[in-house]
Design a protein around this motif. Sequence first.
Motif, PDB file in Angstrom:
ATOM      1  N   VAL A  65       6.231  80.457 104.588  1.00  0.00           N
ATOM      2  CA  VAL A  65       6.119  79.576 103.244  1.00  0.00           C
ATOM      3  C   VAL A  65       6.641  79.796 101.936  1.00  0.00           C
ATOM      4  N   LEU A  66       6.858  81.187 101.557  1.00  0.00           N
ATOM      5  CA  LEU A  66       7.457  81.479 100.485  1.00  0.00           C
ATOM      6  C   LEU A  66       8.999  81.394 100.526  1.00  0.00           C
ATOM      7  N   ILE A  67       9.642  81.652 101.768  1.00  0.00           N
ATOM      8  CA  ILE A  67      10.941  81.611 101.930  1.00  0.00           C
ATOM      9  C   ILE A  67      11.466  79.985 102.036  1.00  0.00           C
ATOM     10  N   LEU A  68      10.702  79.194 102.551  1.00  0.00           N
ATOM     11  CA  LEU A  68      11.032  77.712 102.878  1.00  0.00           C
ATOM     12  C   LEU A  68      10.796  77.167 101.398  1.00  0.00           C
ATOM     13  N   GLY A  69       9.828  77.499 100.661  1.00  0.00           N
ATOM     14  CA  GLY A  69       9.588  76.813  99.361  1.00  0.00           C
ATOM     15  C   GLY A  69      10.395  77.398  98.339  1.00  0.00           C
ATOM     16  N   ILE A  70      11.011  78.532  98.406  1.00  0.00           N
ATOM     17  CA  ILE A  70      12.027  78.934  97.630  1.00  0.00           C
ATOM     18  C   ILE A  70      13.390  78.270  97.861  1.00  0.00           C
ATOM     19  N   THR A  71      13.523  78.017  99.085  1.00  0.00           N
ATOM     20  CA  THR A  71      14.855  77.497  99.538  1.00  0.00           C
ATOM     21  C   THR A  71      14.976  75.978  99.194  1.00  0.00           C
ATOM     22  N   ALA A  72      13.827  75.328  99.429  1.00  0.00           N
ATOM     23  CA  ALA A  72      13.775  73.678  98.908  1.00  0.00           C
ATOM     24  C   ALA A  72      13.772  73.682  97.437  1.00  0.00           C
ATOM     25  N   ILE A  78      25.979  71.436  97.736  1.00  0.00           N
ATOM     26  CA  ILE A  78      26.675  72.413  98.401  1.00  0.00           C
ATOM     27  C   ILE A  78      25.758  73.614  98.826  1.00  0.00           C
ATOM     28  N   PRO A  79      25.366  73.754 100.023  1.00  0.00           N
ATOM     29  CA  PRO A  79      24.450  74.619 100.086  1.00  0.00           C
ATOM     30  C   PRO A  79      24.855  76.098 100.516  1.00  0.00           C
ATOM     31  N   SER A  80      24.127  77.049  99.930  1.00  0.00           N
ATOM     32  CA  SER A  80      24.587  78.409  99.890  1.00  0.00           C
ATOM     33  C   SER A  80      24.547  78.933 101.412  1.00  0.00           C
ATOM     34  N   ARG A  81      24.771  80.105 101.854  1.00  0.00           N
ATOM     35  CA  ARG A  81      24.741  80.641 103.078  1.00  0.00           C
ATOM     36  C   ARG A  81      23.406  80.507 103.667  1.00  0.00           C
ATOM     37  N   TRP A  82      22.527  81.043 102.839  1.00  0.00           N
ATOM     38  CA  TRP A  82      20.806  80.988 102.993  1.00  0.00           C
ATOM     39  C   TRP A  82      20.339  79.661 103.265  1.00  0.00           C
ATOM     40  N   GLN A  83      20.714  78.661 102.467  1.00  0.00           N
ATOM     41  CA  GLN A  83      20.209  77.535 102.711  1.00  0.00           C
ATOM     42  C   GLN A  83      20.908  76.800 103.651  1.00  0.00           C
ATOM     43  N   GLY A  84      22.262  77.035 104.095  1.00  0.00           N
ATOM     44  CA  GLY A  84      22.774  76.745 105.436  1.00  0.00           C
ATOM     45  C   GLY A  84      22.017  77.048 106.481  1.00  0.00           C
ATOM     46  N   LEU A 113       6.887  68.098 111.967  1.00  0.00           N
ATOM     47  CA  LEU A 113       5.683  68.634 112.640  1.00  0.00           C
ATOM     48  C   LEU A 113       6.666  69.727 113.819  1.00  0.00           C
ATOM     49  N   ILE A 114       7.744  69.432 114.476  1.00  0.00           N
ATOM     50  CA  ILE A 114       8.199  70.258 115.494  1.00  0.00           C
ATOM     51  C   ILE A 114       8.933  71.358 115.025  1.00  0.00           C
ATOM     52  N   THR A 115       9.439  70.895 114.076  1.00  0.00           N
ATOM     53  CA  THR A 115      10.046  72.307 113.341  1.00  0.00           C
ATOM     54  C   THR A 115       9.233  73.329 112.866  1.00  0.00           C
ATOM     55  N   SER A 116       7.897  72.964 112.354  1.00  0.00           N
ATOM     56  CA  SER A 116       7.082  73.643 111.778  1.00  0.00           C
ATOM     57  C   SER A 116       6.411  74.552 113.060  1.00  0.00           C
ATOM     58  N   ILE A 117       6.255  73.990 113.962  1.00  0.00           N
ATOM     59  CA  ILE A 117       5.561  74.542 115.298  1.00  0.00           C
ATOM     60  C   ILE A 117       6.553  75.508 115.666  1.00  0.00           C
ATOM     61  N   PHE A 118       7.847  75.158 115.834  1.00  0.00           N
ATOM     62  CA  PHE A 118       9.065  75.929 116.481  1.00  0.00           C
ATOM     63  C   PHE A 118       9.123  77.220 115.654  1.00  0.00           C
ATOM     64  N   LEU A 119       9.356  77.092 114.365  1.00  0.00           N
ATOM     65  CA  LEU A 119       9.709  78.012 113.462  1.00  0.00           C
ATOM     66  C   LEU A 119       8.422  79.186 113.419  1.00  0.00           C
ATOM     67  N   THR A 120       7.112  78.677 113.096  1.00  0.00           N
ATOM     68  CA  THR A 120       6.050  79.474 113.184  1.00  0.00           C
ATOM     69  C   THR A 120       5.733  80.202 114.526  1.00  0.00           C
ATOM     70  N   ILE A 121       5.952  79.608 115.533  1.00  0.00           N
ATOM     71  CA  ILE A 121       5.819  80.349 116.829  1.00  0.00           C
ATOM     72  C   ILE A 121       6.833  81.449 116.926  1.00  0.00           C
ATOM     73  N   ALA A 122       8.299  81.067 116.832  1.00  0.00           N
ATOM     74  CA  ALA A 122       9.273  81.909 116.749  1.00  0.00           C
ATOM     75  C   ALA A 122       8.868  83.168 115.800  1.00  0.00           C
ATOM     76  N   CYS A 123       8.531  83.250 114.721  1.00  0.00           N
ATOM     77  CA  CYS A 123       8.249  83.988 113.544  1.00  0.00           C
ATOM     78  C   CYS A 123       7.301  85.038 114.046  1.00  0.00           C
ATOM     79  N   PHE A 124       6.166  84.359 114.561  1.00  0.00           N
ATOM     80  CA  PHE A 124       5.081  85.063 114.989  1.00  0.00           C
ATOM     81  C   PHE A 124       5.416  85.931 116.402  1.00  0.00           C
ATOM     82  N   ASN A 125       6.158  85.385 117.361  1.00  0.00           N
ATOM     83  CA  ASN A 125       6.545  85.994 118.368  1.00  0.00           C
ATOM     84  C   ASN A 125       7.428  87.434 118.073  1.00  0.00           C
ATOM     85  N   LEU A 126       8.408  87.217 117.149  1.00  0.00           N
ATOM     86  CA  LEU A 126       9.348  88.198 116.523  1.00  0.00           C
ATOM     87  C   LEU A 126       8.514  89.246 116.128  1.00  0.00           C
ATOM     88  N   CYS A 127       7.351  89.237 115.553  1.00  0.00           N
ATOM     89  CA  CYS A 127       6.615  90.050 115.047  1.00  0.00           C
ATOM     90  C   CYS A 127       6.692  91.417 115.908  1.00  0.00           C
TER      91      CYS A 127
END
Length: 280
Positions: A65-72, A78-84, A113-127
């Motif tokens: 939430v923090l990373i996506l909030g700061i990015t938004a 013209i996006p930075s590398r992180w935003q890109g 919705l699908i992006t939230s599900i994908f991103l959350t599961i991916a990050c949880f799995n990578l823990c």
Amino acid sequence: MTGFLGHSILGAYTAAQSSVTLSAMKLPKLPGLEDFLPEQNLFQGTFFAMNRIIMIRLIMTFLIVLILGITAARAKLIPSRWQGAVEWVIEFVQNNITFQVMGELRGKKYTPLITSIFLTIACFNLCGVIPGANIAATATVVMPLFFALVTVFNYCWTAHKEQGFFKFLRNEMFPPGVPWPVYIILAPIQLLEIFIFRPLSLTLRLFANMISGHLIVAICFCLTQFYLVSQAGPIKIVGGVWFLGGFVLTCFEIFVALLQAYIFAVLTTVYINSSFPEAE
């Protein structure tokens, strides 16, 4: 008789020597299912009691939430590398999942919705491969079940909005063109598929892959430590082999973590798309 007694004594002596040798080797405690049920280490004895896995989930959710909030908040034309990089993840889900399954018009609506599900599961799995966490946040059945229930709620809610929930059930349980005696078997099977088989398959697929991957990688590194630290001489080479195996399996576990998030997101999209009347 004497020969038999001699062989018996020799066998007992060999077994005793083997027992002493194994005891001296100090075999490490290999990981087991108890590792997925750690003791409470925060707010013990209260309703808010937490163990290590729950803390990992909360920390990772906060970071997402923090990373996506700061990015938004700092988004630029013209996006930075992180935003890109963040936009690349969104575009990946949009172009390879929602647009592919639903089409562009409908896919835009469900991409968040699908992006939230994908991103959350991916990050949880990578823990499971992040130092300090060392266990996937989806490695207990509760978290995969929660994501599966989110999927069930969303395709039932979509069915309710698009065609009425009971009409959706009727079309699923009693598809046209089927001889009526077949409905006796088909209707309950279809009902079980919607509310039991789909969420159960989503849950078990994600849960089983994460728990098995953690156990295999952890065993490799336990044996690496055992041979490299506890042993002496040429047998240390075996520790190097286990370390190489652990490194390869860690890379494979990263691939599986991302793949399972992708599969879960695709199936969620397919189930939601099937709730629309024209998909019947």
